[in-house]
Design a protein around this motif. Structure first.
Motif, PDB file in Angstrom:
ATOM      1  N   THR A   1      35.924  28.296  42.997  1.00 33.67           N
ATOM      2  CA  THR A   1      36.342  29.039  41.805  1.00 33.67           C
ATOM      3  C   THR A   1      37.362  30.134  42.083  1.00 33.67           C
ATOM      4  OG1 THR A   1      34.535  30.619  42.046  1.00 33.67           O
ATOM      5  CG2 THR A   1      34.098  28.631  40.735  1.00 33.67           C
ATOM      6  N   ASP A   2      37.807  30.279  43.328  1.00 38.20           N
ATOM      7  CA  ASP A   2      38.773  31.331  43.633  1.00 38.20           C
ATOM      8  C   ASP A   2      40.048  31.172  42.802  1.00 38.20           C
ATOM      9  OD1 ASP A   2      40.758  29.942  46.117  1.00 38.20           O
ATOM     10  OD2 ASP A   2      38.858  28.999  45.595  1.00 38.20           O
ATOM     11  N   PRO A   3      40.726  32.297  42.493  1.00 41.02           N
ATOM     12  CA  PRO A   3      40.447  33.678  42.925  1.00 41.02           C
ATOM     13  C   PRO A   3      39.651  34.485  41.900  1.00 41.02           C
ATOM     14  CG  PRO A   3      42.595  33.631  41.908  1.00 41.02           C
ATOM     15  CD  PRO A   3      42.044  32.219  41.798  1.00 41.02           C
ATOM     16  N   VAL A   4      38.931  33.818  41.001  1.00 45.84           N
ATOM     17  CA  VAL A   4      38.258  34.491  39.892  1.00 45.84           C
ATOM     18  C   VAL A   4      37.319  35.601  40.357  1.00 45.84           C
ATOM     19  CG1 VAL A   4      36.693  34.173  37.931  1.00 45.84           C
ATOM     20  CG2 VAL A   4      38.456  32.469  38.410  1.00 45.84           C
ATOM     21  N   GLY A   5      36.449  35.315  41.336  1.00 44.67           N
ATOM     22  CA  GLY A   5      35.496  36.316  41.810  1.00 44.67           C
ATOM     23  C   GLY A   5      36.172  37.508  42.455  1.00 44.67           C
ATOM     24  N   TYR A   6      37.181  37.237  43.261  1.00 53.56           N
ATOM     25  CA  TYR A   6      37.921  38.312  43.933  1.00 53.56           C
ATOM     26  C   TYR A   6      38.623  39.197  42.907  1.00 53.56           C
ATOM     27  CZ  TYR A   6      41.784  40.427  46.599  1.00 53.56           C
ATOM     28  OH  TYR A   6      42.695  41.297  47.140  1.00 53.56           O
ATOM     29  N   TYR A   7      39.268  38.601  41.936  1.00 55.81           N
ATOM     30  CA  TYR A   7      39.941  39.372  40.896  1.00 55.81           C
ATOM     31  C   TYR A   7      38.947  40.248  40.123  1.00 55.81           C
ATOM     32  CZ  TYR A   7      44.533  37.018  41.114  1.00 55.81           C
ATOM     33  OH  TYR A   7      45.769  36.578  41.496  1.00 55.81           O
ATOM     34  N   SER A   8      37.828  39.651  39.759  1.00 53.25           N
ATOM     35  CA  SER A   8      36.831  40.361  38.967  1.00 53.25           C
ATOM     36  C   SER A   8      36.258  41.564  39.723  1.00 53.25           C
ATOM     37  CB  SER A   8      35.698  39.402  38.582  1.00 53.25           C
ATOM     38  OG  SER A   8      34.687  40.076  37.873  1.00 53.25           O
ATOM     39  N   ALA A   9      35.817  41.320  40.951  1.00 49.68           N
ATOM     40  CA  ALA A   9      35.174  42.377  41.735  1.00 49.68           C
ATOM     41  C   ALA A   9      36.148  43.484  42.130  1.00 49.68           C
ATOM     42  CB  ALA A   9      34.543  41.768  42.987  1.00 49.68           C
ATOM     43  N   THR A  10      37.360  43.096  42.540  1.00 48.46           N
ATOM     44  CA  THR A  10      38.325  44.089  43.012  1.00 48.46           C
ATOM     45  C   THR A  10      38.883  44.905  41.851  1.00 48.46           C
ATOM     46  OG1 THR A  10      38.914  42.529  44.769  1.00 48.46           O
ATOM     47  CG2 THR A  10      40.344  44.428  44.474  1.00 48.46           C
ATOM     48  N   GLY A  11      39.102  44.245  40.723  1.00 46.83           N
ATOM     49  CA  GLY A  11      39.558  44.978  39.543  1.00 46.83           C
ATOM     50  C   GLY A  11      38.537  46.019  39.104  1.00 46.83           C
ATOM     51  N   LYS A  12      37.282  45.623  39.105  1.00 46.93           N
ATOM     52  CA  LYS A  12      36.218  46.540  38.691  1.00 46.93           C
ATOM     53  C   LYS A  12      36.070  47.689  39.681  1.00 46.93           C
ATOM     54  CE  LYS A  12      31.466  46.548  36.974  1.00 46.93           C
ATOM     55  NZ  LYS A  12      30.274  45.725  36.678  1.00 46.93           N
ATOM     56  N   LYS A  13      36.202  47.399  40.975  1.00 48.33           N
ATOM     57  CA  LYS A  13      36.033  48.413  42.013  1.00 48.33           C
ATOM     58  C   LYS A  13      37.108  49.493  41.946  1.00 48.33           C
ATOM     59  CE  LYS A  13      35.746  48.935  47.057  1.00 48.33           C
ATOM     60  NZ  LYS A  13      35.710  48.210  48.375  1.00 48.33           N
ATOM     61  N   TYR A  14      38.372  49.079  41.774  1.00 46.23           N
ATOM     62  CA  TYR A  14      39.468  50.046  41.843  1.00 46.23           C
ATOM     63  C   TYR A  14      40.009  50.495  40.491  1.00 46.23           C
ATOM     64  CZ  TYR A  14      39.569  48.867  46.807  1.00 46.23           C
ATOM     65  OH  TYR A  14      39.233  48.683  48.122  1.00 46.23           O
ATOM     66  N   PHE A  15      39.755  49.714  39.432  1.00 45.32           N
ATOM     67  CA  PHE A  15      40.303  50.061  38.125  1.00 45.32           C
ATOM     68  C   PHE A  15      39.234  50.217  37.038  1.00 45.32           C
ATOM     69  CE2 PHE A  15      43.797  48.248  40.459  1.00 45.32           C
ATOM     70  CZ  PHE A  15      44.902  49.000  40.064  1.00 45.32           C
ATOM     71  N   GLY A  16      37.950  49.979  37.411  1.00 40.49           N
ATOM     72  CA  GLY A  16      36.880  50.115  36.443  1.00 40.49           C
ATOM     73  C   GLY A  16      36.878  49.026  35.395  1.00 40.49           C
ATOM     74  N   GLN A  17      37.584  47.951  35.660  1.00 39.70           N
ATOM     75  CA  GLN A  17      37.681  46.840  34.714  1.00 39.70           C
ATOM     76  C   GLN A  17      37.923  45.548  35.487  1.00 39.70           C
ATOM     77  OE1 GLN A  17      41.421  46.215  32.517  1.00 39.70           O
ATOM     78  NE2 GLN A  17      40.227  46.336  30.616  1.00 39.70           N
ATOM     79  N   LYS A  18      37.164  44.516  35.168  1.00 39.96           N
ATOM     80  CA  LYS A  18      37.368  43.227  35.831  1.00 39.96           C
ATOM     81  C   LYS A  18      38.787  42.707  35.570  1.00 39.96           C
ATOM     82  CE  LYS A  18      32.534  41.745  35.419  1.00 39.96           C
ATOM     83  NZ  LYS A  18      31.625  40.711  34.839  1.00 39.96           N
ATOM     84  N   TYR A  19      39.387  42.188  36.614  1.00 33.98           N
ATOM     85  CA  TYR A  19      40.693  41.553  36.421  1.00 33.98           C
ATOM     86  C   TYR A  19      40.450  40.059  36.215  1.00 33.98           C
ATOM     87  CZ  TYR A  19      45.706  40.778  36.773  1.00 33.98           C
ATOM     88  OH  TYR A  19      47.010  40.466  36.482  1.00 33.98           O
ATOM     89  N   THR A  20      41.208  39.444  35.334  1.00 31.30           N
ATOM     90  CA  THR A  20      40.981  38.043  34.979  1.00 31.30           C
ATOM     91  C   THR A  20      42.218  37.187  35.212  1.00 31.30           C
ATOM     92  OG1 THR A  20      41.727  38.311  32.685  1.00 31.30           O
ATOM     93  CG2 THR A  20      39.398  38.801  33.162  1.00 31.30           C
TER      94      THR A  20
END
Length: 360
Positions: free
Chosen positions: A190-209
């Motif tokens: 399923t990459d890169p969905v998980g990486y985008y989601s987790a990293t967006g939330k970690k650094y921007f407070g919002q999942k990246y999609t």
């Protein structure tokens, strides 16, 4: 050993983040995309480091005819872009991709005119593929997204493909590895969905999609296809010439107008003129651009209608010369007939002399 195994799996693009939904529902706005715009982040330039050891197999429709781009992610938090590239060169028989992207680099390691082995069957025969290496800061992630989105747009533009998100119906040009698995099969990643989601939330407070990523792709693509540069002037002259197609033609493109001198100029498919090295094409107009280059308007025969005429850079052709005129051909034919008649008359005269001599 554990690190080596992770690197191996990552380089093969087979790890992914399992169990994460591949849904790409777009947020009303993306903090990552806004950050990229507000900071005016400039994507990195493509560094070409082509390794000739990779196999060269054509896409299902032929060389240089991919149908879209697949975005991967290595799922290895400790690897670097150079670690991944080195490993892939050593293990290409298992799998490989065309390029790698991180927060500061876009490195192209395999010729994108030929397929890569990153998503299995049938995707490998359809798509250009690249990996993203995991980064670990707010700025680095924003830069990586910008690099990846710009590179995706660059590849679409290069191969005359228009942006179309494949997540919804599996018929587009922009694919996550997860979309390929969902719509075409060949893997369960399923990459890169998980990486985008987790990293967006970690650094921007919002999942990246992927939906937000697709919006960035479209933005860059539209920018590439809006001519911001001033058009140059060109002087056009009607001619009646012919030339042969050079073997260099695959390095250039066919156009409906002179590139850079007409705002409506766009690439055309070479198949429209049935290209073949050494084949003769006819030139009915020459354009001399103020920038110093020469362009020819060509057609496949002397009598071809205007709808089948296309512009090419002069480097596509060789042996340019005037087309023999019909008048010259007629004169030559008449001269040949006259010589034949004269020869015939002379032969008759010789026969007469011979007969006279014989009677004497």
């Amino acid at each position: 050993m554990h690190k080596v195994v992770l690197t191996a799996l990552a380089a093969l693009g087979v790890v992914g983040i399992l169990g994460v939904s591949n849904t790409t529902t777009a947020n009303a706005s993306s903090k990552v995309n806004d950050y990229i715009s507000n900071k005016n982040i400039k994507p990195a330039k493509v560094t070409k480091s082509i390794w000739n050891g990779f196999p060269k197999n054509k896409y299902r429709h032929g060389k240089a005819k991919p149908e879209g781009v697949v975005i991967h992610e290595t799922a290895n938090p400790s690897s670097t872009i150079y670690n991944e590239i080195a490993y892939m060169k050593r293990n290409y028989n298992n799998a490989f991709v065309h390029s790698f992207v991180d927060g500061s680099r876009i490195i192209n390691i395999a010729n994108t005119d030929y397929l890569a082995w990153g998503v299995g069957f049938p995707g490998n025969a359809r798509f250009v593929q690249f990996e993203q290496v995991e980064v670990h800061s707010k700025s680095a992630f924003a830069h990586e997204v910008a690099n990846a989105a710009w590179y995706t747009a660059y590849l679409l533009n290069k191969y005359n493909l228009k942006p179309n998100d494949a997540a919804y119906d599996g018929k587009g040009t922009v694919w996550s590895h997860g979309s390929v698995a969902s719509h075409l099969g060949g893997s369960s990643h399923t990459d890169p969905v998980g990486y985008y989601s987790a990293t967006g939330k970690k650094y921007f407070g919002q999942k990246y999609t992927m939906a937000a990523f697709y919006q960035m792709v479209k933005k860059y693509y539209n920018g590439m296809n809006v001519k911001h540069t001033k058009l140059v002037n060109a002087t056009y002259t009607s001619v009646d010439k012919q030339a042969k197609l050079s073997s260099k033609y695959t390095k250039y493109y066919l156009y409906n107008h002179v590139k850079g001198a007409n705002k409506n100029a766009s690439r055309q498919s070479w198949s429209k003129i049935s290209p073949k090295v050494g084949k003769t094409y006819y030139i009915d107009m020459v354009a001399k651009k103020s920038s110093g280059t020469t362009w020819y308007r060509i057609k496949t025969s002397k009598n071809t209608t205007s709808k089948t005429r296309y512009w090419v850079y002069s480097g596509n052709l060789t042996g340019v010369k005037d087309v023999p005129t019909e008048t010259t051909a007629t004169a030559t034919s008449a001269s040949a007939s006259s010589n034949a008649a004269s020869s015939s008359s002379s032969s008759a005269s010789d026969s007469s002399v011979s007969a006279s001599s014989s009677s004497n």
